[in-house]
Write a protein that holds these residues in place. Structure first.
Motif, PDB file in Angstrom:
ATOM      1  N   GLY A 162       0.806  -1.210   0.000  1.00 58.39           N
ATOM      2  CA  GLY A 162       0.000   0.000   0.000  1.00 58.39           C
ATOM      3  C   GLY A 162       0.837   1.255   0.000  1.00 58.39           C
ATOM      4  N   VAL A 163       1.961   1.227   0.736  1.00 58.64           N
ATOM      5  CA  VAL A 163       2.867   2.379   0.768  1.00 58.64           C
ATOM      6  C   VAL A 163       3.377   2.694  -0.632  1.00 58.64           C
ATOM      7  CG1 VAL A 163       5.141   3.139   1.551  1.00 58.64           C
ATOM      8  CG2 VAL A 163       3.534   2.148   3.184  1.00 58.64           C
ATOM      9  N   LEU A 164       3.689   1.656  -1.393  1.00 60.94           N
ATOM     10  CA  LEU A 164       4.144   1.869  -2.778  1.00 60.94           C
ATOM     11  C   LEU A 164       3.066   2.561  -3.599  1.00 60.94           C
ATOM     12  CD1 LEU A 164       5.911  -1.537  -3.542  1.00 60.94           C
ATOM     13  CD2 LEU A 164       6.984   0.652  -3.015  1.00 60.94           C
ATOM     14  N   ALA A 165       1.821   2.109  -3.445  1.00 62.50           N
ATOM     15  CA  ALA A 165       0.728   2.712  -4.205  1.00 62.50           C
ATOM     16  C   ALA A 165       0.481   4.154  -3.779  1.00 62.50           C
ATOM     17  CB  ALA A 165      -0.547   1.877  -4.038  1.00 62.50           C
ATOM     18  N   VAL A 166       0.524   4.402  -2.463  1.00 62.42           N
ATOM     19  CA  VAL A 166       0.358   5.774  -1.959  1.00 62.42           C
ATOM     20  C   VAL A 166       1.459   6.671  -2.500  1.00 62.42           C
ATOM     21  CG1 VAL A 166       0.383   7.232   0.085  1.00 62.42           C
ATOM     22  CG2 VAL A 166      -0.864   5.076   0.119  1.00 62.42           C
ATOM     23  N   GLY A 167       2.693   6.181  -2.419  1.00 63.28           N
ATOM     24  CA  GLY A 167       3.820   6.981  -2.894  1.00 63.28           C
ATOM     25  C   GLY A 167       3.713   7.320  -4.368  1.00 63.28           C
ATOM     26  N   PHE A 168       3.271   6.353  -5.169  1.00 61.47           N
ATOM     27  CA  PHE A 168       3.158   6.579  -6.606  1.00 61.47           C
ATOM     28  C   PHE A 168       2.108   7.642  -6.923  1.00 61.47           C
ATOM     29  CE2 PHE A 168       1.115   5.612 -10.674  1.00 61.47           C
ATOM     30  CZ  PHE A 168       2.204   5.688 -11.532  1.00 61.47           C
ATOM     31  N   SER A 169       0.894   7.457  -6.386  1.00 59.07           N
ATOM     32  CA  SER A 169      -0.194   8.369  -6.737  1.00 59.07           C
ATOM     33  C   SER A 169      -0.020   9.749  -6.124  1.00 59.07           C
ATOM     34  CB  SER A 169      -1.538   7.769  -6.311  1.00 59.07           C
ATOM     35  OG  SER A 169      -1.583   7.583  -4.916  1.00 59.07           O
ATOM     36  N   ALA A 170       0.380   9.799  -4.852  1.00 56.53           N
ATOM     37  CA  ALA A 170       0.538  11.088  -4.191  1.00 56.53           C
ATOM     38  C   ALA A 170       1.718  11.860  -4.768  1.00 56.53           C
ATOM     39  CB  ALA A 170       0.714  10.897  -2.686  1.00 56.53           C
ATOM     40  N   ALA A 171       2.821  11.164  -5.059  1.00 59.13           N
ATOM     41  CA  ALA A 171       3.966  11.840  -5.651  1.00 59.13           C
ATOM     42  C   ALA A 171       3.618  12.406  -7.020  1.00 59.13           C
ATOM     43  CB  ALA A 171       5.152  10.881  -5.751  1.00 59.13           C
ATOM     44  N   ALA A 172       2.773  11.688  -7.774  1.00 58.21           N
ATOM     45  CA  ALA A 172       2.345  12.204  -9.076  1.00 58.21           C
ATOM     46  C   ALA A 172       1.573  13.505  -8.924  1.00 58.21           C
ATOM     47  CB  ALA A 172       1.484  11.164  -9.785  1.00 58.21           C
ATOM     48  N   ARG A 173       0.744  13.582  -7.876  1.00 59.27           N
ATOM     49  CA  ARG A 173      -0.020  14.812  -7.645  1.00 59.27           C
ATOM     50  C   ARG A 173       0.901  15.955  -7.217  1.00 59.27           C
ATOM     51  NH1 ARG A 173      -1.650  18.983  -7.276  1.00 59.27           N
ATOM     52  NH2 ARG A 173      -3.732  19.791  -6.744  1.00 59.27           N
ATOM     53  N   TYR A 174       1.864  15.659  -6.352  1.00 56.53           N
ATOM     54  CA  TYR A 174       2.826  16.688  -5.947  1.00 56.53           C
ATOM     55  C   TYR A 174       3.686  17.122  -7.136  1.00 56.53           C
ATOM     56  CZ  TYR A 174       1.976  16.377  -0.905  1.00 56.53           C
ATOM     57  OH  TYR A 174       1.409  16.452   0.346  1.00 56.53           O
ATOM     58  N   ALA A 175       4.060  16.161  -7.986  1.00 54.82           N
ATOM     59  CA  ALA A 175       4.866  16.504  -9.156  1.00 54.82           C
ATOM     60  C   ALA A 175       4.092  17.399 -10.108  1.00 54.82           C
ATOM     61  CB  ALA A 175       5.309  15.227  -9.874  1.00 54.82           C
ATOM     62  N   TRP A 176       2.803  17.187 -10.212  1.00 54.05           N
ATOM     63  CA  TRP A 176       1.970  18.024 -11.054  1.00 54.05           C
ATOM     64  C   TRP A 176       2.036  19.484 -10.590  1.00 54.05           C
ATOM     65  CZ3 TRP A 176      -4.025  18.459 -10.903  1.00 54.05           C
ATOM     66  CH2 TRP A 176      -4.458  19.182 -12.018  1.00 54.05           C
TER      67      TRP A 176
END
Length: 280
Positions: free
Chosen positions: A71-85
């Motif tokens: 789950g941490v991997l999934a959170v990191g992927f999606s949340a980091a994408a939003r921060y990167a945006w």
């Protein structure tokens, strides 16, 4: 040396077992809740995921720590994408932190293996108290003027990664509890620190999952709904992080994490027994 057939049987025993729709729905909901928390705080969401996996789905403590890393991997992927945006990720520094974190994550996994289930649960609970105290004191730390340490960021990044990677493997967390305050003290804005932290936890999380998989602790049948929920929740949490007042959010998270620590450390049970004895 084991016979090839026995190795095949052992491998087949590790194959995922189908779970019912109710368990899948519960895992999906846990992923969403943990993802929102992780996206808001940059901490990965394990503070929510681990106790819910043990209490709602009957995971052992080791299984909960191991599976929560998915789950941490999934959170990191999606949340980091939003921060990167929002251009709040320093990718180069995230890569430096990740490279060191991958090395120390395996040490954390081995250290966790040496503890019993109750011992690991109690250690995790007291760690949550430390996390709650840090969240409460966050305003005092982050109100300091940025220090002129940008030039040292690339040198200190691997050191930060070593500490965060060990915590990721030991407690099944994303390591953001180390990365975020360290980056802020280096002079990074809060949003950039959280976005970079979420981007940096991905490789160490992969290493942690691999280590726990070899120990047979990851319950892969629950991974798909847990990951899907974490992706959705992580993105929503990251989006909310740009809207909520930081002081209010810090207080809410501190209280929530302290509550998790109270249950995980066994303090709640001890208080309940004392109250019961006095009532008797």
């Amino acid at each position: 040396m084991p016979h090839p057939a026995s190795r095949r049987l052992a491998w087949r025993a590790d194959l995922p077992v189908a779970v019912g729709p109710l368990e899948s729905a519960v895992a999906l909901g846990i992923g969403v809740l943990a993802g929102v928390f992780g996206g808001l705080s940059g901490l990965g969401g394990t503070a929510v995921m681990v106790p819910l996996l043990t209490s709602r789905l009957g995971f052992t403590q080791h299984q909960a720590h191991a599976t929560s890393l998915v789950g941490v991997l999934a959170v990191g992927f999606s949340a980091a994408a939003r921060y990167a945006w929002g251009q709040h990720v320093h990718w180069g520094l995230a890569a430096g932190i990740s490279a060191a974190a991958v090395l120390s994550a395996q040490l954390g996994v081995r250290a966790a293996r040496s503890l019993s289930g109750p011992g690991l649960r109690e250690a995790f609970g007291w760690f949550m108290f430390v996390l709650a105290s840090w969240l409460w004191a966050r305003s005092a730390i982050f109100s300091l003027p940025p220090r002129p340490l940008w030039a040292y960021a690339w040198t200190l990044g691997p050191l930060i990664g070593l500490g965060s990677g060990f915590l990721a493997g030991f407690f099944g967390i994303g390591g953001g509890i180390v990365i975020i305050p360290a980056l802020v003290m280096l002079g990074f804005p809060q949003h950039t620190a959280q976005g970079t932290s979420l981007a940096a936890i991905f490789p160490s999380g992969v290493a942690g999952v691999a280590g726990h998989h070899r120990l047979g602790n990851v319950r892969w049948a629950y991974a798909p709904p847990l990951a899907v929920g974490s992706v959705v929740g992580g993105y929503l949490g990251a989006a909310l992080a740009h809207r909520l007042d930081e002081t209010t959010l810090r207080l809410v998270m501190a209280l929530a994490v302290a509550a998790v620590g109270t249950v995980s450390s066994g303090l709640w049970r001890r208080l309940g027994r004392r109250v019961g004895r006095r009532a008797a």
